[in-house]
Design a protein around this motif. Structure first.
Motif, PDB file in Angstrom:
ATOM      1  N   TRP A   1      38.123  27.515  41.335  1.00 55.77           N
ATOM      2  CA  TRP A   1      38.964  28.699  41.607  1.00 55.77           C
ATOM      3  C   TRP A   1      38.117  29.973  41.501  1.00 55.77           C
ATOM      4  O   TRP A   1      38.197  30.858  42.359  1.00 55.77           O
ATOM      5  CB  TRP A   1      40.136  28.729  40.611  1.00 55.77           C
ATOM      6  CG  TRP A   1      41.110  29.828  40.871  1.00 55.77           C
ATOM      7  CD1 TRP A   1      42.173  29.799  41.717  1.00 55.77           C
ATOM      8  CD2 TRP A   1      41.109  31.140  40.263  1.00 55.77           C
ATOM      9  NE1 TRP A   1      42.844  31.013  41.692  1.00 55.77           N
ATOM     10  CE2 TRP A   1      42.204  31.846  40.805  1.00 55.77           C
ATOM     11  CE3 TRP A   1      40.296  31.779  39.336  1.00 55.77           C
ATOM     12  CZ2 TRP A   1      42.514  33.152  40.444  1.00 55.77           C
ATOM     13  CZ3 TRP A   1      40.592  33.093  38.972  1.00 55.77           C
ATOM     14  CH2 TRP A   1      41.691  33.771  39.529  1.00 55.77           C
TER      15      TRP A   1
ATOM     16  N   ARG B   1      43.657  35.908  51.340  1.00 54.95           N
ATOM     17  CA  ARG B   1      44.711  35.688  50.337  1.00 54.95           C
ATOM     18  C   ARG B   1      45.499  34.421  50.682  1.00 54.95           C
ATOM     19  O   ARG B   1      46.312  34.439  51.606  1.00 54.95           O
ATOM     20  CB  ARG B   1      45.630  36.913  50.343  1.00 54.95           C
ATOM     21  CG  ARG B   1      46.698  36.935  49.284  1.00 54.95           C
ATOM     22  CD  ARG B   1      47.512  38.214  49.367  1.00 54.95           C
ATOM     23  NE  ARG B   1      46.653  39.392  49.208  1.00 54.95           N
ATOM     24  CZ  ARG B   1      46.178  39.810  48.035  1.00 54.95           C
ATOM     25  NH1 ARG B   1      46.495  39.180  46.935  1.00 54.95           N
ATOM     26  NH2 ARG B   1      45.397  40.850  47.974  1.00 54.95           N
TER      27      ARG B   1
ATOM     28  N   ASN C   1      47.257  32.394  48.267  1.00 53.17           N
ATOM     29  CA  ASN C   1      47.782  31.933  46.971  1.00 53.17           C
ATOM     30  C   ASN C   1      49.300  31.969  46.840  1.00 53.17           C
ATOM     31  O   ASN C   1      49.837  31.456  45.865  1.00 53.17           O
ATOM     32  CB  ASN C   1      47.166  32.743  45.826  1.00 53.17           C
ATOM     33  CG  ASN C   1      47.571  34.206  45.845  1.00 53.17           C
ATOM     34  OD1 ASN C   1      47.809  34.765  46.915  1.00 53.17           O
ATOM     35  ND2 ASN C   1      47.647  34.825  44.698  1.00 53.17           N
ATOM     36  N   THR C   2      50.025  32.576  47.780  1.00 50.50           N
ATOM     37  CA  THR C   2      51.471  32.687  47.550  1.00 50.50           C
ATOM     38  C   THR C   2      52.320  32.193  48.728  1.00 50.50           C
ATOM     39  O   THR C   2      53.508  32.535  48.835  1.00 50.50           O
ATOM     40  CB  THR C   2      51.878  34.139  47.183  1.00 50.50           C
ATOM     41  OG1 THR C   2      51.185  35.043  48.028  1.00 50.50           O
ATOM     42  CG2 THR C   2      51.587  34.465  45.735  1.00 50.50           C
TER      43      THR C   2
ATOM     44  N   SER D   1      51.493  35.267  39.978  1.00 49.52           N
ATOM     45  CA  SER D   1      50.319  34.846  40.706  1.00 49.52           C
ATOM     46  C   SER D   1      49.394  36.057  40.727  1.00 49.52           C
ATOM     47  O   SER D   1      49.861  37.181  40.911  1.00 49.52           O
ATOM     48  CB  SER D   1      50.727  34.455  42.123  1.00 49.52           C
ATOM     49  OG  SER D   1      49.675  33.794  42.753  1.00 49.52           O
TER      50      SER D   1
ATOM     51  N   LEU E   1      41.309  33.755  47.609  1.00 53.86           N
ATOM     52  CA  LEU E   1      42.214  33.544  46.470  1.00 53.86           C
ATOM     53  C   LEU E   1      43.145  32.374  46.751  1.00 53.86           C
ATOM     54  O   LEU E   1      43.898  32.398  47.730  1.00 53.86           O
ATOM     55  CB  LEU E   1      43.021  34.827  46.222  1.00 53.86           C
ATOM     56  CG  LEU E   1      43.956  34.848  45.020  1.00 53.86           C
ATOM     57  CD1 LEU E   1      43.202  34.636  43.712  1.00 53.86           C
ATOM     58  CD2 LEU E   1      44.718  36.167  44.966  1.00 53.86           C
ATOM     59  N   VAL E   2      43.092  31.327  45.910  1.00 52.67           N
ATOM     60  CA  VAL E   2      44.046  30.215  46.002  1.00 52.67           C
ATOM     61  C   VAL E   2      44.817  30.170  44.697  1.00 52.67           C
ATOM     62  O   VAL E   2      44.577  30.958  43.789  1.00 52.67           O
ATOM     63  CB  VAL E   2      43.345  28.862  46.281  1.00 52.67           C
ATOM     64  CG1 VAL E   2      42.578  28.908  47.592  1.00 52.67           C
ATOM     65  CG2 VAL E   2      42.446  28.454  45.122  1.00 52.67           C
ATOM     66  N   ARG E   3      45.780  29.237  44.602  1.00 51.21           N
ATOM     67  CA  ARG E   3      46.607  29.172  43.395  1.00 51.21           C
ATOM     68  C   ARG E   3      46.046  28.132  42.435  1.00 51.21           C
ATOM     69  O   ARG E   3      45.800  26.985  42.836  1.00 51.21           O
ATOM     70  CB  ARG E   3      48.051  28.791  43.787  1.00 51.21           C
ATOM     71  CG  ARG E   3      49.068  29.006  42.693  1.00 51.21           C
ATOM     72  CD  ARG E   3      49.266  30.483  42.482  1.00 51.21           C
ATOM     73  NE  ARG E   3      50.047  30.765  41.301  1.00 51.21           N
ATOM     74  CZ  ARG E   3      51.332  31.090  41.322  1.00 51.21           C
ATOM     75  NH1 ARG E   3      51.979  31.157  42.453  1.00 51.21           N
ATOM     76  NH2 ARG E   3      51.956  31.357  40.204  1.00 51.21           N
ATOM     77  N   ASP E   4      45.865  28.536  41.198  1.00 49.36           N
ATOM     78  CA  ASP E   4      45.418  27.602  40.166  1.00 49.36           C
ATOM     79  C   ASP E   4      46.668  26.998  39.519  1.00 49.36           C
ATOM     80  O   ASP E   4      47.387  27.664  38.776  1.00 49.36           O
ATOM     81  CB  ASP E   4      44.579  28.362  39.132  1.00 49.36           C
ATOM     82  CG  ASP E   4      44.040  27.439  38.057  1.00 49.36           C
ATOM     83  OD1 ASP E   4      44.390  26.245  38.073  1.00 49.36           O
ATOM     84  OD2 ASP E   4      43.274  27.924  37.205  1.00 49.36           O
TER      85      ASP E   4
END
Ligand code: PMP
Length: 374
Positions: A329, A43, A45-46, A35, A338-341
């Protein structure tokens, strides 16, 4: 061993010109699981906890560190840690195996039960590391599909199990990255069908209405083939410590111990986990906060041009309907969010995943998303 090629004149080449050997051919096709780790203000994204552990935990940890013999190896069996975790679940210490994050628990299971000529089944889209670690350990993967709503379909499960006779069947409840938990009746139905172990990854188990731990504890016939994986990385606010564990029959725990390296759990980690389970009310308060914020994000998303799916975890999957996922994104990143693609993952074309953060972080996310979709 292959003979070393000689230069004309009979001399072996200088050590510096001998090439590095090629990696295992079956690893070549693998890409890592990463990631983005970029500097951002928000943040999401995780799927970590947005809060650090409680101050009282820090105090206890700091004072406990003073009693560690740092010149000595740690307790190889991590006995006190395992006993504390076992007590917190009402199971026996022999039913707990601890490792460096739940990823290492998954790896231990696959090292012990997978390998060449053996198969692990999974149902996509799901946590991509199940497939990845299976491949690293030389285990074949039989992938079935979830329904359009990302739920398990027992007919599909039956088809995959009958066709591939897997030694391990992975479930993930709540499922990352789609969010829904499997009702316990469904987990038990899969267990009744499965020829081997059923491993339920409950990394987000504290958010779910039911847990397969109850079935392991109940000890009914067949439950010795059920193994539940949990982590301290999410609700326990300790992703930086890398600690996860398995709740299973003693026989399965022993199998994992066979493949674990000696002293793989350092003394500070053992202390950290042992102390953490004394802070259940604080952990539960965080879970309640995240669930409330998750509801707020879901309600806001419902008013935007995105598809979403219900979540029993600390994240929400969504798919912009009129914009490219990659562009959204990038817009979010531009706004330092920040997110997860997930748009390249199997079955998730166009999807992004946002972790529930603190209220002001979620506000930043929603404002940036609204702006991007305008
Ligand atoms: N399982 C699932 C479903 C996850 O989402 C994660 C974290 N991304 C893990 C396991 C691994 O967590 P850890 O190794 O930090 O315990």
């Amino acid at each position: 061993m292959a003979p070393v090629a000689r230069e004309p004149g009979g001399r072996p080449p200088a050590p510096s010109v001998r090439p590095v050997p090629p990696v295992r051919p079956d690893l070549k096709a693998l890409t890592g699981y990463h990631s983005a780790q970029v500097e951002v203000e928000v943040r999401l994204n995780t799927n970590e906890s947005p809060l650090p552990p409680p101050p009282e935990w820090f105090e206890a940890f700091r004072s406990g560190l003073g009693s560690i013999d740092f010149n000595r190896y740690p307790d190889r069996d991590a006995w006190e840690l395992r006993r504390a975790v076992a007590d917190s679940h009402g199971v026996r210490t022999e039913q707990i195996f601890c490792a460096n994050g739940s990823n290492e628990v998954l790896q231990s299971l696959l090292l012990a039960y997978g390998g060449p000529q053996r198969t692990a089944a999974l149902f996509e889209p799901t946590y991509t590391l199940h497939r990845h670690i299976a491949r690293i350990t030389g285990t074949q993967v039989a992938a079935g599909h979830r329904t359009d709503e990302f739920l398990l379909d027992l007919d599909e499960v039956k088809r995959v199990l009958e066709a591939h006779d897997p030694v391990i069947t992975f479930l993930c409840s709540p499922n990352n990255p789609t969010g829904r938990a499997d009702p316990i009746e469904l987990v038990e139905a899969v267990l009744a069908m499965a020829p081997g172990l059923v491993v339920v990854d409950e990394a987000y188990g504290q958010f779910a209405p039911s847990s397969a731990v109850d079935t392991v504890r109940g000890g009914a016939a067949g439950s010795e083939r059920l193994a539940v994986v949990r982590t301290f990385s999410k609700t326990w606010s300790m992703a930086g410590m890398r600690l996860g564990y398995l709740i299973a029959a003693p026989e399965v725990v022993e199998a994992c111990e066979m493949v674990a390296l000696p002293y793989h759990l350092d003394a500070a980690k053992q202390l950290a986990g042992r102390l953490a389970v004394d802070f259940v009310p604080e952990m539960e308060a965080r879970v309640a906060m995240v669930i409330e914020e998750r509801g707020r994000i879901a309600a806001a998303l419902a008013a935007l041009p995105v598809d979403t799916w219900p979540s029993d975890a600390n994240f929400i999957l969504f798919r912009p309907t009129g914009s490219e996922a990659a562009a959204v994104w990038a817009d979010l990143l531009e706004a330092s969010v920040l997110v997860r693609d997930c748009s390249q993952w199997p079955g998730l074309a166009g999807c992004l995943r946002v972790t529930v953060g603190l209220p002001h972080e979620n506000d930043r996310f929603l404002a940036a998303l609204t702006e991007s979709l305008r």
